[in-house]
Design an enzyme around this catalytic site. Structure first.
Site, PDB file in Angstrom:
ATOM      1  N   ASN A 145       0.854  -1.195   0.000  1.00 24.96           N
ATOM      2  CA  ASN A 145       0.000   0.000   0.000  1.00 24.96           C
ATOM      3  C   ASN A 145       0.878   1.228   0.000  1.00 24.96           C
ATOM      4  OD1 ASN A 145      -2.950  -0.924   0.341  1.00 24.96           O
ATOM      5  ND2 ASN A 145      -1.772  -2.195   1.785  1.00 24.96           N
ATOM      6  N   GLU A 146       1.149   1.718  -1.202  1.00 26.71           N
ATOM      7  CA  GLU A 146       2.081   2.833  -1.381  1.00 26.71           C
ATOM      8  C   GLU A 146       1.398   4.151  -0.990  1.00 26.71           C
ATOM      9  OE1 GLU A 146       5.059   2.304  -1.772  1.00 26.71           O
ATOM     10  OE2 GLU A 146       5.579   0.908  -3.375  1.00 26.71           O
ATOM     11  N   PRO A 147       2.198   5.232  -0.844  1.00 22.14           N
ATOM     12  CA  PRO A 147       1.620   6.544  -0.543  1.00 22.14           C
ATOM     13  C   PRO A 147       0.446   6.840  -1.475  1.00 22.14           C
ATOM     14  CG  PRO A 147       3.991   6.696  -0.447  1.00 22.14           C
ATOM     15  CD  PRO A 147       3.680   5.292  -0.914  1.00 22.14           C
TER      16      PRO A 147
END
Ligand code: GLP
Length: 244
Positions: A145-147
């Site tokens: 879950n990236e920025p």
């Protein structure tokens, strides 16, 4: 919780997992574990394997769901999380193969949406995650879950952050070989776990650990969402905690 070193910390985390498995066994219940890859959990898996071999810890009642997998990715590939999990854990314990769930990096693109919905459904049908083990990426990602990942996000396909691909490049023999996408459980999938333990070791995690624990809760650093989880613990070694 700050430990002297990652070996001691990992033993402690493995002990908690073993106690959970045994208490569920005593009640004839299954134990649903969310598992992570990367270098951070390796010693936890080593310790669980040792407890299986030396202390009769059985995984016969354990159901696992892995956080993520590169996309596209074959199961046999040395870089796959499928390969990693079997090499470090599943090949050495008595878990039932049908109880092992790892996102499948070979699903056709047009079937992926349904596949992700089904993965969520499987977790629900298993009774939800009892325990989620996490590492953290330097971008503040948990799973992949990236920025920008939303608090309500579920299992889905995402585009990997450049920093994440740089960090993976040594495993892939150069950044050009690192997949651009991945399948990951969402922030909400993780947040629904009854218990969460995030582990971080070493100086190069110190900055993101400070931002995660002391910064504002924001999708810019998805790991900050854990600040609002009622039963989450950050397990650190001294170097990862050095900027707190
Ligand atoms: C990958 C994984 C994450 C993991 C992160 C950190 O990006 N998808 O789940 O937390 O790497 O890896 P490491 O533990 O090797 O620092």
């Amino acid at each position: 919780v700050i430990f002297e070193n990652s070996a001691q910390a990992s033993k402690n985390v493995a002990q908690e997992i073993a106690e959970l498995i045994r208490s569920k066994q005593a009640n004839n219940e299954s134990c649903v574990l969310g598992l992570a890859t990367g270098s951070s959990p390796i010693k936890v898996y080593e310790e669980l394997v040792r407890m299986h071999k030396e202390e009769d810890l059985s995984f016969s009642n354990v159901i696992t769901f892995n956080l993520d997998e590169y996309y596209p990715m074959t199961k046999e590939s040395r870089q796959s999380y499928h390969y990693f999990m079997h090499q470090h854990l599943f090949n050495h314990i008595d878990i039932k193969p049908e109880n092992v769930n790892i996102p499948d990096g070979t699903i056709a693109l047009e079937q992926l949406n349904q596949y992700c919905i089904d993965y969520e459904m499987k977790i629900k049908q298993a009774g939800g995650l009892d325990f989620q083990l996490l590492g953290i990426g330097r971008t503040g990602h948990v799973g992949f879950n990236e920025p920008g990942s939303h608090i309500n996000s579920g299992t889905r396909i995402i585009t990997l952050d450049h920093i994440t691909r740089v960090d993976a490049s040594s495993d892939f023999n150069g950044i050009d070989n690192v997949p651009k996408r991945a399948i990951t459980m969402g922030v909400s999938t993780i947040m629904r776990s009854k218990r969460i333990v995030l582990m971080a070791w070493g100086q190069n995690k110190a900055d993101i650990i400070k931002r995660t624990i002391q910064g504002d809760v924001s999708s810019e650093v998805p790991a900050t969402f854990l600040q609002n989880h009622p039963n989450a613990t950050f397990v650190l070694d001294q170097s990862a905690a050095s900027e707190l």
